[in-house]
Design a protein around this motif. Structure first.
Motif, mmCIF file in Angstrom:
data_model
loop_
_atom_site.group_PDB
_atom_site.id
_atom_site.type_symbol
_atom_site.label_atom_id
_atom_site.label_comp_id
_atom_site.label_asym_id
_atom_site.label_seq_id
_atom_site.Cartn_x
_atom_site.Cartn_y
_atom_site.Cartn_z
ATOM 1 N N CYS A 75 0.837 -1.215 0.000
ATOM 2 C CA CYS A 75 0.000 0.000 0.000
ATOM 3 C C CYS A 75 0.867 1.259 0.000
ATOM 4 O O CYS A 75 0.556 2.235 -0.697
ATOM 5 C CB CYS A 75 -0.921 0.000 1.216
ATOM 6 S SG CYS A 75 -2.284 -1.180 1.118
ATOM 7 N N ILE A 78 2.312 1.736 -3.499
ATOM 8 C CA ILE A 78 1.291 2.267 -4.407
ATOM 9 C C ILE A 78 1.045 3.748 -4.131
ATOM 10 O O ILE A 78 0.909 4.565 -5.050
ATOM 11 C CB ILE A 78 -0.021 1.461 -4.264
ATOM 12 C CG1 ILE A 78 0.190 0.024 -4.739
ATOM 13 C CG2 ILE A 78 -1.153 2.124 -5.052
ATOM 14 C CD1 ILE A 78 -1.003 -0.885 -4.475
ATOM 15 N N PHE A 79 1.015 4.108 -2.858
ATOM 16 C CA PHE A 79 0.837 5.508 -2.466
ATOM 17 C C PHE A 79 1.978 6.365 -3.023
ATOM 18 O O PHE A 79 1.758 7.470 -3.532
ATOM 19 C CB PHE A 79 0.779 5.598 -0.946
ATOM 20 C CG PHE A 79 0.429 6.958 -0.411
ATOM 21 C CD1 PHE A 79 -0.722 7.618 -0.807
ATOM 22 C CD2 PHE A 79 1.250 7.576 0.523
ATOM 23 C CE1 PHE A 79 -1.055 8.867 -0.300
ATOM 24 C CE2 PHE A 79 0.933 8.825 1.042
ATOM 25 C CZ PHE A 79 -0.216 9.465 0.623
ATOM 26 N N LEU A 81 3.792 5.694 -5.671
ATOM 27 C CA LEU A 81 3.614 5.778 -7.126
ATOM 28 C C LEU A 81 2.579 6.832 -7.497
ATOM 29 O O LEU A 81 2.780 7.622 -8.429
ATOM 30 C CB LEU A 81 3.196 4.416 -7.685
ATOM 31 C CG LEU A 81 4.283 3.343 -7.757
ATOM 32 C CD1 LEU A 81 3.668 1.993 -8.091
ATOM 33 C CD2 LEU A 81 5.332 3.718 -8.809
ATOM 34 N N LEU A 82 1.472 6.854 -6.758
ATOM 35 C CA LEU A 82 0.419 7.830 -7.036
ATOM 36 C C LEU A 82 0.913 9.263 -6.844
ATOM 37 O O LEU A 82 0.504 10.179 -7.566
ATOM 38 C CB LEU A 82 -0.787 7.572 -6.138
ATOM 39 C CG LEU A 82 -1.566 6.272 -6.392
ATOM 40 C CD1 LEU A 82 -2.650 6.084 -5.347
ATOM 41 C CD2 LEU A 82 -2.165 6.271 -7.793
ATOM 42 N N LEU A 83 1.795 9.448 -5.864
ATOM 43 C CA LEU A 83 2.338 10.785 -5.618
ATOM 44 C C LEU A 83 3.441 11.131 -6.610
ATOM 45 O O LEU A 83 3.568 12.278 -7.049
ATOM 46 C CB LEU A 83 2.904 10.876 -4.196
ATOM 47 C CG LEU A 83 1.925 10.706 -3.044
ATOM 48 C CD1 LEU A 83 2.650 10.837 -1.714
ATOM 49 C CD2 LEU A 83 0.811 11.721 -3.124
ATOM 50 N N ILE A 85 4.246 9.797 -9.775
ATOM 51 C CA ILE A 85 4.019 9.806 -11.227
ATOM 52 C C ILE A 85 3.715 11.208 -11.758
ATOM 53 O O ILE A 85 4.301 11.638 -12.757
ATOM 54 C CB ILE A 85 2.902 8.804 -11.603
ATOM 55 C CG1 ILE A 85 3.429 7.369 -11.450
ATOM 56 C CG2 ILE A 85 2.409 9.038 -13.021
ATOM 57 C CD1 ILE A 85 2.379 6.303 -11.660
ATOM 58 N N ALA A 102 -1.635 15.255 0.167
ATOM 59 C CA ALA A 102 -2.015 13.840 0.143
ATOM 60 C C ALA A 102 -2.083 13.258 1.548
ATOM 61 O O ALA A 102 -2.963 12.437 1.851
ATOM 62 C CB ALA A 102 -1.021 13.055 -0.703
#
Length: 322
Positions: A75, A78-79, A81-83, A85, A102
């Motif tokens: 998790c 993934i967090f 990566l979301l920030l 990218i 975030a």
């Protein structure tokens, strides 16, 4: 006022699980900011993702401890990566803006009333640590003045800190770490040598975020509950205080900085409370004293930045990029 008790209580904070959690999270910030130059103001968000990822997977899905640990790590990745990218190709200040926002978004999401059955809303989650303490190899008894549960969590917490410090030290001595330091100093120069700066930044963001997630777990396990109020923006700034106290581009610096931070915080609180209880200070109550200690720590940090900006273990060369 019992100065002996105050000093003993203050220095007792050195090896608490909370100090270990702060050391881990500050080590993640060292990977982000100290070694990579990534200005992450949302490390509290990574801690929250790790803590809630573990707690929800354990309570809702009933997974074993190590599966919950893996879910928390995934998790956090993934967090990151979301920030990363949308921001890592831009200037560093964009990452700062995104991460601080975030972290607050995560905190507000878990307090949403519609998610009460999953996240516990403002009340948080509890009773997810049973699987962890079931692995306790220490029988009931006293260990250095602690019961077997407290001793076990301390052994685990500081073992994780030692292992993570060793891994970060090895990474930063490797060619990968040298590229990361080059990006911190001048990413255009590194890009001209054919290195994928975006990829290296993303890897650093993920590694530091995973350390933050582990810190979130260590932070919540002794308490037996995870509360959204514990992951406010001020937590990230406390972690930066630990990082600056120890030294930016160092491995041991965040650990020692976390120890100093909690000793000073406990010492100032003990002295202020003692002065109030003894009647030496009548213009201050205990609630105000709790806030005043942060002011005193802030003043100490300001003096540190004036007289030793590189921290305890840092050197002035590490400040060239800041």
């Amino acid at each position: 006022m019992d100065f002996g008790f105050i000093l003993a209580s203050a220095f007792g904070e050195i090896f608490t699980p909370t100090t270990a959690a702060y050391a881990l999270a500050a080590l993640g910030l060292a990977v982000h900011f100290g070694y990579s130059g990534l200005l992450n103001f949302g490390q509290a968000g990574f801690m929250a993702v790790g803590a809630y990822g573990f707690a929800i997977s354990t309570l809702t899905f009933g997974v074993p401890f190590f599966v919950g640990l893996l879910i928390a790590v995934v998790c956090s990745a993934i967090f990151a990566l979301l920030l990363g990218i949308p921001t890592l190709r831009l200037r560093a200040d964009y990452l700062a803006i995104v991460t601080i926002a975030a972290a607050e978004i995560v905190r507000y999401i878990v307090t949403t009333n519609q998610l009460t059955d999953v996240t516990g809303s403002a009340d948080g989650l509890a009773a997810f640590e049973i699987g962890f303490y079931a692995m306790n190899p220490f029988p009931e008894g006293s260990y250095l003045g602690m019961n077997n549960r407290d001793f076990f969590i301390r052994v685990v917490a500081w073992s994780v800190v030692i292992i993570c410090c060793l891994l970060v030290w090895l990474l930063m001595r490797s060619p990968w770490g040298r590229v990361l330091k080059g990006i911190r100093e001048d990413e255009n120069a590194v890009r001209s040598l054919g290195k994928n700066v975006y990829s290296y930044k993303m890897q650093a963001l993920i590694i530091g975020g995973v350390l933050g997630a582990l810190a979130g777990m260590v932070f919540t396990l002794p308490r037996g509950s995870v509360q959204p109020a514990n992951y406010g923006t001020e937590l990230t700034f406390f972690l930066y205080t630990c990082l600056l106290l120890g030294g930016l581009g160092t491995v041991l610096g965040p650990v020692v900085g976390a120890m100093i931070f909690w000793v000073v915080l406990s010492l100032t609180q003990g002295i202020l409370y003692g002065l109030i209880e003894s009647g030496a200070v009548t213009w201050l109550n205990t609630v105000q004293a709790g806030q005043l200690r942060y002011i005193l720590v802030g003043i100490a940090l300001m003096l540190l930045m004036i007289y030793r900006p590189q921290g305890v273990f840092g050197n002035k060369k590490e400040l060239a990029f800041a």
